[in-house]
Write an enzyme that holds these catalytic residues in place. Sequence first.
Site, mmCIF file in Angstrom:
data_model
loop_
_atom_site.group_PDB
_atom_site.id
_atom_site.type_symbol
_atom_site.label_atom_id
_atom_site.label_comp_id
_atom_site.label_asym_id
_atom_site.label_seq_id
_atom_site.Cartn_x
_atom_site.Cartn_y
_atom_site.Cartn_z
ATOM 1 N N GLY A 123 0.815 -1.198 0.000
ATOM 2 C CA GLY A 123 0.000 0.000 0.000
ATOM 3 C C GLY A 123 0.854 1.255 0.000
ATOM 4 O O GLY A 123 2.051 1.219 0.294
ATOM 5 N N CYS A 124 0.226 2.383 -0.318
ATOM 6 C CA CYS A 124 0.977 3.643 -0.442
ATOM 7 C C CYS A 124 1.521 4.120 0.898
ATOM 8 O O CYS A 124 2.710 4.462 1.013
ATOM 9 C CB CYS A 124 0.108 4.709 -1.099
ATOM 10 S SG CYS A 124 -1.519 4.933 -0.344
ATOM 11 N N TYR A 125 0.677 4.156 1.929
ATOM 12 C CA TYR A 125 1.164 4.563 3.248
ATOM 13 C C TYR A 125 2.240 3.603 3.746
ATOM 14 O O TYR A 125 3.232 4.017 4.345
ATOM 15 C CB TYR A 125 0.017 4.586 4.257
ATOM 16 C CG TYR A 125 -0.882 5.784 4.189
ATOM 17 C CD1 TYR A 125 -0.376 7.078 4.279
ATOM 18 C CD2 TYR A 125 -2.261 5.631 4.075
ATOM 19 C CE1 TYR A 125 -1.218 8.181 4.241
ATOM 20 C CE2 TYR A 125 -3.113 6.727 4.042
ATOM 21 C CZ TYR A 125 -2.581 8.001 4.121
ATOM 22 O OH TYR A 125 -3.418 9.097 4.088
ATOM 23 N N ALA B 38 5.711 4.287 1.982
ATOM 24 C CA ALA B 38 6.413 5.467 2.494
ATOM 25 C C ALA B 38 6.922 5.243 3.908
ATOM 26 O O ALA B 38 8.047 5.638 4.251
ATOM 27 C CB ALA B 38 5.488 6.680 2.447
#
Length: 343
Positions: free
Chosen positions: A146-148, A151
């Site tokens: 996932g994106c979160y 990062a």
Amino acid sequence: MKVSIIGATGYGGLELIRLLHQHSSVDIATLHSFSAQAETLATFYPHLKDLAVSPLEKINPTEIIEKSDTVFIATPSGIAKDIALPYVDAGLNVIDLSGDFRLKDRQLYEKWYGKSAAPTEYIGKAEYGLAEFREKKETTFIANPGCYATATLLGLAPLATNKLIDPTSIIVDAKSGISGAGKVPSASTHFTETNENMTLYKMNSHQHIPEIMQQLTKWDESIPAIQFSTSLIPITRGIFTTIYVKPKNPITQKELHKLYESTYDNAPFVRIQPENVYPTVKQVTASNYCDIGLAYNEKTNVITIVSVIDNLVKGAAGQAIQNLNIMANFAESDGLRFIPVYP
């Protein structure tokens, strides 16, 4: 290599098309949509006129298996767990951009996503595809992060893999642009609600929390939990993550930078900022880069990590293509050599 994209009309699918259009070793064989067939993508997205001329097709596993070597699944969570199985069984490369195969514990998935989980056999076959830290590079079934999670994990990895973090000290404050909510509009993503505003959402309940914890505890089993908050900010693209941790032992700013630079020395898409320089979302827009800035406060013994990505690229389609490149032994940056869009 021939690829098919299921979920071609969503933001993730559109980014796959944009990026793969530049890939030297990939041709898009078929595009598939649940909501539209027979039309071309340009019908809905005029910027693709003369570029995406093939009609959108219904999902036919037999046809996809016959025409493709790789299948990208860019659907909302809860769909891939049912439709991915024939392609895995047929031995195709399968890269799922949803959350359906990320969590190894079926009960965790059902708790955090509120949906029934994929069969245990297939969850076990999928490798978690944090590209810079993949262990089984020959794996042909990838659960794209996932994106979160991307990062956050890239921001924490150098410290966590070396077990340098006070395990109870991790605080993550993550902010996302509106496209992270997907294409389907809602009251919370309406222009008048998001413009000149910032909204905290899914406090202590975001579905990427168990995904982050699953990987962190793989690196350092002593980490019991993280404090994780997510906010919606009025930008189209981007994840801006500020992470606060305490090191087990004091560390200098130079030692901190050296650790991060050595960890990512051979990672083409992770850029460590110079000392006292902190990244902005705009400097990674429309690119596959993750830019990281670092600071250490000797008075409080707190490390601050700033990690920024484009949620649709490094946080979704770009990392999916990076994973394809790794599994197919292509150049890792093929199809991803984009200078960030600026201003």
